[in-house]
Design an enzyme around this catalytic site. Structure first.
Site, mmCIF file in Angstrom:
data_model
loop_
_atom_site.group_PDB
_atom_site.id
_atom_site.type_symbol
_atom_site.label_atom_id
_atom_site.label_comp_id
_atom_site.label_asym_id
_atom_site.label_seq_id
_atom_site.Cartn_x
_atom_site.Cartn_y
_atom_site.Cartn_z
ATOM 1 N N LYS A 193 13.042 -8.423 43.831
ATOM 2 C CA LYS A 193 11.864 -8.137 44.063
ATOM 3 C C LYS A 193 10.472 -8.893 43.575
ATOM 4 C CE LYS A 193 13.636 -3.372 42.831
ATOM 5 N NZ LYS A 193 13.484 -2.524 42.080
ATOM 6 N N ARG A 198 5.220 -5.676 36.689
ATOM 7 C CA ARG A 198 5.231 -6.492 37.955
ATOM 8 C C ARG A 198 3.867 -6.319 38.316
ATOM 9 N NH1 ARG A 198 10.057 -7.793 40.322
ATOM 10 N NH2 ARG A 198 11.870 -6.399 39.693
ATOM 11 N N ASP A 234 14.659 -20.467 37.648
ATOM 12 C CA ASP A 234 14.867 -20.531 36.167
ATOM 13 C C ASP A 234 16.092 -21.428 35.962
ATOM 14 O OD1 ASP A 234 15.567 -20.150 33.434
ATOM 15 O OD2 ASP A 234 14.900 -18.221 33.415
ATOM 16 N N PHE A 293 9.395 -16.614 28.169
ATOM 17 C CA PHE A 293 9.766 -15.411 29.114
ATOM 18 C C PHE A 293 8.317 -14.934 29.727
ATOM 19 C CE2 PHE A 293 10.988 -11.282 30.923
ATOM 20 C CZ PHE A 293 12.234 -11.574 31.518
#
Length: 175
Positions: free
Chosen positions: A43, A165, A103, A152
């Site tokens: 997503k 998000r 990543d 992160f």
């Protein structure tokens, strides 16, 4: 009680917009006279991909894949599975994978292997953010918005357990 991490703006919306404009210029230059198939990785890539394609004034088609490797943690499990595969024909097409973040490289490598089996004419990767310090599998990145440190990050489509998000900027999570 809901876990509420401290968020600190890392990349603001103006910087994001400038990077997307630069990426769109590079993509338009490289795909001039072609009709690429852009495949967004759901997503996380949806906000980036929506903003990117609005700047691509060339004929293109879109599709999405949904892969899973994270579950409910900050660490990749290292095992990738296809939740939703591509629906559009890939064979003989110029394919551009659109990612929010590269990543470890495990997910992108898995996706590239999956797409190569479908015999595209070309296959490239565009990512908004790249975290090379975490790379476990080498992957080619053709278009890169930002190189980010080993922190992160959330916002602008990227999440932690489906949260954050909707934030318009990219934030680091401070524990």
């Amino acid at each position: 009680m809901v876990f509420q991490p401290q968020l600190k703006i890392f990349i603001n919306r103006d910087e994001i917009a400038k990077a997307i404009d630069r990426l769109a210029s590079e993509i338009k230059r490289d795909y001039q006279g072609k009709q690429p198939l852009l495949i967004g990785v759901l997503k996380g890539s949806f906000m980036f991909m929506a903003d990117l394609i609005r700047l691509l004034d060339l004929p293109l088609e879109l599709d999405f894949v949904r892969l899973s490797s994270y579950g409910a943690t900050r660490e990749s499990s290292g095992r990738v599975r296809i939740v939703q595969g591509v629906k559009m024909p890939v064979k003989g097409r110029d394919v551009l994978v659109v990612e929010d973040i590269v990543d470890t490289g495990i997910t992108v490598s898995f996706l590239l292997d999956y797409l190569k089996k479908k015999q595209p004419a070309s296959l490239k990767v565009c990512t908004l953010t790249d975290k090379p310090s975490r790379r476990r599998v080498p992957v080619p990145i053709d278009y890169r918005g930002f190189t980010v440190p080993n922190k992160f990050i959330v916002g602008y489509g990227m999440d932690l357990n489906q949260r954050f998000r909707n934030l318009p900027d990219i934030y680091t999570m401070e524990d």
